[in-house]
Design a protein around this motif. Structure first.
Motif, PDB file in Angstrom:
ATOM      1  N   PHE A 186      24.496  29.788  37.038  1.00  0.00           N
ATOM      2  CA  PHE A 186      24.474  30.898  37.887  1.00  0.00           C
ATOM      3  C   PHE A 186      25.674  31.633  38.207  1.00  0.00           C
ATOM      4  O   PHE A 186      26.013  32.936  38.039  1.00  0.00           O
ATOM      5  CB  PHE A 186      23.539  30.796  39.137  1.00  0.00           C
ATOM      6  N   ARG A 187      26.677  30.861  38.625  1.00  0.00           N
ATOM      7  CA  ARG A 187      27.938  31.285  38.968  1.00  0.00           C
ATOM      8  C   ARG A 187      28.824  32.095  37.787  1.00  0.00           C
ATOM      9  O   ARG A 187      29.390  33.222  37.800  1.00  0.00           O
ATOM     10  CB  ARG A 187      28.834  30.337  39.650  1.00  0.00           C
ATOM     11  N   LYS A 188      28.486  31.570  36.696  1.00  0.00           N
ATOM     12  CA  LYS A 188      29.180  31.756  35.663  1.00  0.00           C
ATOM     13  C   LYS A 188      28.552  33.260  34.918  1.00  0.00           C
ATOM     14  O   LYS A 188      29.352  33.918  34.367  1.00  0.00           O
ATOM     15  CB  LYS A 188      28.945  30.796  34.224  1.00  0.00           C
ATOM     16  N   ASN A 189      27.514  33.050  35.136  1.00  0.00           N
ATOM     17  CA  ASN A 189      26.537  34.403  34.727  1.00  0.00           C
ATOM     18  C   ASN A 189      26.978  35.520  35.650  1.00  0.00           C
ATOM     19  O   ASN A 189      27.204  36.832  35.327  1.00  0.00           O
ATOM     20  CB  ASN A 189      25.193  34.381  34.607  1.00  0.00           C
ATOM     21  N   ILE A 190      27.004  35.433  37.111  1.00  0.00           N
ATOM     22  CA  ILE A 190      27.142  36.504  38.020  1.00  0.00           C
ATOM     23  C   ILE A 190      28.472  36.969  38.202  1.00  0.00           C
ATOM     24  O   ILE A 190      28.706  38.068  38.306  1.00  0.00           O
ATOM     25  CB  ILE A 190      26.663  35.675  39.526  1.00  0.00           C
ATOM     26  N   LEU A 191      29.263  36.194  37.629  1.00  0.00           N
ATOM     27  CA  LEU A 191      30.885  36.621  37.615  1.00  0.00           C
ATOM     28  C   LEU A 191      31.188  37.315  36.243  1.00  0.00           C
ATOM     29  O   LEU A 191      32.319  37.922  36.065  1.00  0.00           O
ATOM     30  CB  LEU A 191      31.857  35.450  37.806  1.00  0.00           C
ATOM     31  N   SER A 192      30.380  37.138  35.377  1.00  0.00           N
ATOM     32  CA  SER A 192      30.595  37.848  33.736  1.00  0.00           C
ATOM     33  C   SER A 192      29.700  38.881  33.333  1.00  0.00           C
ATOM     34  O   SER A 192      30.141  39.665  32.505  1.00  0.00           O
ATOM     35  CB  SER A 192      30.531  36.753  32.853  1.00  0.00           C
ATOM     36  N   VAL A 193      28.506  38.869  34.105  1.00  0.00           N
ATOM     37  CA  VAL A 193      27.610  39.896  33.507  1.00  0.00           C
ATOM     38  C   VAL A 193      27.730  41.195  34.508  1.00  0.00           C
ATOM     39  O   VAL A 193      27.749  41.269  35.528  1.00  0.00           O
ATOM     40  CB  VAL A 193      26.202  39.511  33.843  1.00  0.00           C
ATOM     41  N   TYR A 194      28.191  42.609  33.650  1.00  0.00           N
ATOM     42  CA  TYR A 194      28.196  43.525  34.291  1.00  0.00           C
ATOM     43  C   TYR A 194      26.990  44.421  34.076  1.00  0.00           C
ATOM     44  O   TYR A 194      26.354  44.392  33.071  1.00  0.00           O
ATOM     45  CB  TYR A 194      29.527  44.392  33.559  1.00  0.00           C
ATOM     46  N   ASN A 195      26.753  45.484  34.967  1.00  0.00           N
ATOM     47  CA  ASN A 195      25.718  46.239  34.841  1.00  0.00           C
ATOM     48  C   ASN A 195      24.361  45.671  34.745  1.00  0.00           C
ATOM     49  O   ASN A 195      23.611  46.082  33.875  1.00  0.00           O
ATOM     50  CB  ASN A 195      25.963  47.305  33.768  1.00  0.00           C
ATOM     51  N   PHE A 196      24.395  44.754  35.552  1.00  0.00           N
ATOM     52  CA  PHE A 196      23.086  43.852  35.556  1.00  0.00           C
ATOM     53  C   PHE A 196      22.563  43.902  36.926  1.00  0.00           C
ATOM     54  O   PHE A 196      23.294  43.561  37.998  1.00  0.00           O
ATOM     55  CB  PHE A 196      23.401  42.550  34.785  1.00  0.00           C
ATOM     56  N   ASN A 197      21.210  43.636  37.208  1.00  0.00           N
ATOM     57  CA  ASN A 197      20.542  43.518  38.516  1.00  0.00           C
ATOM     58  C   ASN A 197      20.906  42.062  38.783  1.00  0.00           C
ATOM     59  O   ASN A 197      20.227  41.145  38.414  1.00  0.00           O
ATOM     60  CB  ASN A 197      19.119  44.036  38.230  1.00  0.00           C
ATOM     61  N   LYS A 198      21.853  41.920  39.792  1.00  0.00           N
ATOM     62  CA  LYS A 198      22.196  40.676  40.301  1.00  0.00           C
ATOM     63  C   LYS A 198      21.070  39.887  41.037  1.00  0.00           C
ATOM     64  O   LYS A 198      20.981  38.602  41.247  1.00  0.00           O
ATOM     65  CB  LYS A 198      23.430  40.566  41.021  1.00  0.00           C
ATOM     66  N   ASN A 199      20.255  40.776  41.507  1.00  0.00           N
ATOM     67  CA  ASN A 199      18.967  40.200  42.576  1.00  0.00           C
ATOM     68  C   ASN A 199      18.016  39.395  41.549  1.00  0.00           C
ATOM     69  O   ASN A 199      17.411  38.436  41.986  1.00  0.00           O
ATOM     70  CB  ASN A 199      18.297  41.382  43.175  1.00  0.00           C
ATOM     71  N   ILE A 200      18.150  39.828  40.232  1.00  0.00           N
ATOM     72  CA  ILE A 200      17.363  39.055  39.171  1.00  0.00           C
ATOM     73  C   ILE A 200      17.677  37.668  39.282  1.00  0.00           C
ATOM     74  O   ILE A 200      17.223  36.575  39.110  1.00  0.00           O
ATOM     75  CB  ILE A 200      17.165  39.692  37.888  1.00  0.00           C
ATOM     76  N   LEU A 201      19.174  37.552  38.962  1.00  0.00           N
ATOM     77  CA  LEU A 201      19.558  36.028  38.887  1.00  0.00           C
ATOM     78  C   LEU A 201      19.472  35.343  40.150  1.00  0.00           C
ATOM     79  O   LEU A 201      19.158  34.190  40.256  1.00  0.00           O
ATOM     80  CB  LEU A 201      21.149  36.364  38.391  1.00  0.00           C
ATOM     81  N   ILE A 202      19.785  35.980  41.450  1.00  0.00           N
ATOM     82  CA  ILE A 202      19.405  35.287  42.557  1.00  0.00           C
ATOM     83  C   ILE A 202      18.103  34.965  42.662  1.00  0.00           C
ATOM     84  O   ILE A 202      17.692  33.661  43.117  1.00  0.00           O
ATOM     85  CB  ILE A 202      19.856  36.261  43.562  1.00  0.00           C
ATOM     86  N   SER A 203      17.017  35.605  42.133  1.00  0.00           N
ATOM     87  CA  SER A 203      15.528  35.063  42.188  1.00  0.00           C
ATOM     88  C   SER A 203      15.550  34.032  41.461  1.00  0.00           C
ATOM     89  O   SER A 203      14.591  33.177  41.782  1.00  0.00           O
ATOM     90  CB  SER A 203      14.843  36.268  41.958  1.00  0.00           C
ATOM     91  N   ASN A 204      16.013  33.937  40.199  1.00  0.00           N
ATOM     92  CA  ASN A 204      15.882  32.915  39.404  1.00  0.00           C
ATOM     93  C   ASN A 204      16.383  31.660  39.881  1.00  0.00           C
ATOM     94  O   ASN A 204      15.778  30.515  39.631  1.00  0.00           O
ATOM     95  CB  ASN A 204      16.598  32.993  37.922  1.00  0.00           C
ATOM     96  N   LEU A 205      17.480  31.656  40.600  1.00  0.00           N
ATOM     97  CA  LEU A 205      18.234  30.573  41.096  1.00  0.00           C
ATOM     98  C   LEU A 205      17.402  30.057  42.332  1.00  0.00           C
ATOM     99  O   LEU A 205      17.172  28.746  42.496  1.00  0.00           O
ATOM    100  CB  LEU A 205      19.703  30.909  41.640  1.00  0.00           C
TER     101      LEU A 205
END
Length: 328
Positions: A299-318
């Motif tokens: 999650f950290r790797k993706n949240i710090l590297s993905v731009y213009n992306f809905n971060k709430n989706i990543l948080i929900s997945n985690l």
């Protein structure tokens, strides 16, 4: 001269550098200073530079009243260049700009000091440009490099510098220093926790106590009820502006459970919450803890590297995986 504003853990290396490398002020040496955590290395370079520039040295102490000392105190010395490397954008163009300043600007001392802070962000092209400047300087220049990992510094640069390691102070010395500046009057067990959470950096530990301790208490006092409640509650708990901070604290807490499980209690970070760690250890399978930690790293790797992306989706997945693995 009493170095009132120098961090106490810097004294030893400061004395070592000025007594060995700069004993004869007509000789000039380049330096590499390696450190593993934030220890205020800029503070060390400031005092080394003041010693070098001082016009009235006495008993290896600078006077703090001469023109050079005053200019450094005002951060306005024309012969001191501080290049802070914050990201990979420090490149050949910026170095060329500073090289022009070296050639064009007049100077009031017999030499110039060029300080590159955290050279791990310098590119290979930048290092090649620096090498040329080190080998053929327009006049006497002392180069000082600081870095978290000296392996990244090319051998061609490394071989032209004296290397020093700035070591992390002992835990008891860090705790003693933090206690002197502890504005919240925390108990010793809380200070130990803050120091360990901040990877034994005295400076970051003190800043953590001043600005983040209350948020950490809120997190640690609520995390048990949150993770055993529902996916929705976990998601709401982490889905705010402090989500990365909370995820880091959760990861450290889970790693503490692993340490507790293998009887490695002396290395536990959250020492003020051993009862919580004991309770979680009884309720969560060890294999599932490893799975959650792996998901947090992903999650950290993706949240710090993905731009213009809905971060709430990543948080929900985690949040889903945390609930799933904790409640199996």
């Amino acid at each position: 001269m009493v170095y009132n504003n120098m961090y106490p853990w810097l004294y030893s290396l400061y004395r070592k550098i000025i007594s060995f490398n700069f004993r004869i002020k007509n000789l000039y040496f380049n330096l590499i200073i390696n450190f593993s955590v934030e220890l205020g290395v800029d503070n060390l370079i400031f005092y080394i530079s003041k010693w070098l520039f001082c016009e009235n040295l006495k008993d290896n102490c600078f006077c703090d009243v001469c023109m050079n000392c005053n200019l450094l105190n005002d951060n306005n010395h024309p012969d001191f260049y501080f290049i802070r490397c914050k990201n990979k954008n420090i490149c050949i163009n910026k170095l060329e700009y500073f090289k022009k300043k070296f050639f064009c600007n007049s100077y009031i001392s017999k030499f110039k000091i060029v300080y590159f802070s955290n050279t791990n962000f310098l590119t290979s092209t930048s290092f090649n440009s620096l090498l040329k400047l080190i080998e053929e300087p327009p006049y006497k220049i002392i180069f000082i490099f600081t870095c978290l990992d000296s392996i990244n510094i090319p051998p061609t640069i490394y071989s032209r510098c004296f290397y020093y390691k700035l070591y992390v102070p002992k835990e008891k010395n860090i705790i003693s220093w933090v206690k002197k500046h502890n504005i919240l009057s925390l108990k010793d067990i809380s200070i130990i926790t803050a120091v360990r959470l901040c990877n034994y950096s005295p400076i970051i530990s003190l800043d953590f106590i001043k600005h983040s301790w209350e948020r950490r208490l809120y997190f640690i006092n609520n995390i048990y009820d949150v993770i055993f409640d529902s996916f929705e509650k976990i998601n709401i708990f982490f889905c705010d502006n402090d989500f990365l901070e909370k995820i880091n604290w959760l990861c450290i807490l889970l790693m503490d459970i692993i340490r507790y499980n293998i009887n490695n209690v002396d290395d536990i970070c959250n020492v003020d919450k051993l009862n919580l760690i004991h309770s979680l250890n009884k309720k969560i399978f060890l294999d599932n803890i490893f799975l959650i930690i792996n998901k947090i790293f992903f999650f950290r790797k993706n949240i710090l590297s993905v731009y213009n992306f809905n971060k709430n989706i990543l948080i929900s997945n985690l949040s889903f995986y945390i609930y799933k693995y904790i409640n199996i």
